[in-house]
Design a protein around this motif. Structure first.
Motif, short mmCIF file in Angstrom:
data_model
loop_
_atom_site.label_atom_id
_atom_site.label_comp_id
_atom_site.label_asym_id
_atom_site.label_seq_id
_atom_site.Cartn_x
_atom_site.Cartn_y
_atom_site.Cartn_z
N ILE A 1 0.85 -1.19 0.00
CA ILE A 1 0.00 0.00 0.00
C ILE A 1 0.89 1.25 0.00
CG2 ILE A 1 -1.93 -1.16 1.14
CD1 ILE A 1 -1.16 0.28 3.72
N THR B 1 -2.29 6.01 1.96
CA THR B 1 -3.29 5.01 2.34
C THR B 1 -3.02 4.53 3.75
OG1 THR B 1 -3.53 4.32 0.04
CG2 THR B 1 -4.28 2.77 1.72
N ARG C 1 -7.19 -4.26 1.80
CA ARG C 1 -7.01 -3.98 0.36
C ARG C 1 -7.88 -4.92 -0.47
NH1 ARG C 1 -1.40 -5.17 -1.05
NH2 ARG C 1 -2.30 -7.18 -1.52
N ASP C 2 -7.94 -6.19 -0.08
CA ASP C 2 -8.79 -7.15 -0.80
C ASP C 2 -10.27 -6.79 -0.67
OD1 ASP C 2 -6.55 -8.56 -1.57
OD2 ASP C 2 -6.83 -10.18 -0.10
N ARG D 1 -11.54 -3.86 -0.26
CA ARG D 1 -11.79 -2.67 -1.06
C ARG D 1 -11.69 -2.96 -2.55
NH1 ARG D 1 -7.25 1.32 -0.56
NH2 ARG D 1 -6.51 -0.10 -2.15
N ASP D 2 -10.60 -3.57 -2.97
CA ASP D 2 -10.31 -3.72 -4.40
C ASP D 2 -11.01 -4.92 -5.04
OD1 ASP D 2 -8.69 -1.53 -4.01
OD2 ASP D 2 -6.82 -2.67 -4.05
N ASP D 3 -11.01 -6.06 -4.38
CA ASP D 3 -11.56 -7.28 -4.98
C ASP D 3 -13.06 -7.44 -4.72
OD1 ASP D 3 -8.99 -7.79 -5.82
OD2 ASP D 3 -8.59 -9.30 -4.28
N GLY E 1 -15.04 -4.86 -3.39
CA GLY E 1 -15.73 -3.60 -3.64
C GLY E 1 -16.38 -2.99 -2.42
N ASN F 1 -17.07 -0.52 0.57
CA ASN F 1 -16.76 0.90 0.81
C ASN F 1 -16.24 1.06 2.23
OD1 ASN F 1 -19.01 0.81 2.49
ND2 ASN F 1 -20.35 1.88 1.07
#
Length: 92
Positions: free
Chosen positions: A12, A16, A49-50, A52-54, A56, A58
């Protein structure tokens, strides 16, 4: 590990990281030399991170998920302590 080592391990960015610490999603140990991170902090950052990114999720969703995860770990610790206490009483 230092902040720089943590950033390299977790993948990261520094902004962040600062935001996640401000949101109390990560709580590194504070020492006179600065923040110190553990392998658990790295795993938690990757999990966030997963989410948020994978997945979705919030920020509000991540807050809820992390709160529930922390509660679960707390309950597991409490149950382990209870189990150990019960085992020690059986030996008396």
């Amino acid at each position: 590990m230092t902040k720089q080592e943590f950033l390299a391990s977790s993948g990261i960015h520094v902004r962040t990281l600062d935001l996640w610490i401000e949101q109390e999603w990560l709580a590194p140990e504070q020492t006179p030399e600065g923040a110190r991170f553990s392998d658990i902090d790295v795993a938690r950052a990757r999990f966030i991170r997963d989410l948020r990114d994978d997945i979705g999720a919030n920020d509000e969703g991540i807050d809820v998920i992390l709160h529930l995860l922390d509660q679960l770990h707390g309950l597991r610790r409490t149950l382990a302590e209870l189990r150990d206490d019960m085992k020690s009483r059986q030996g008396d």
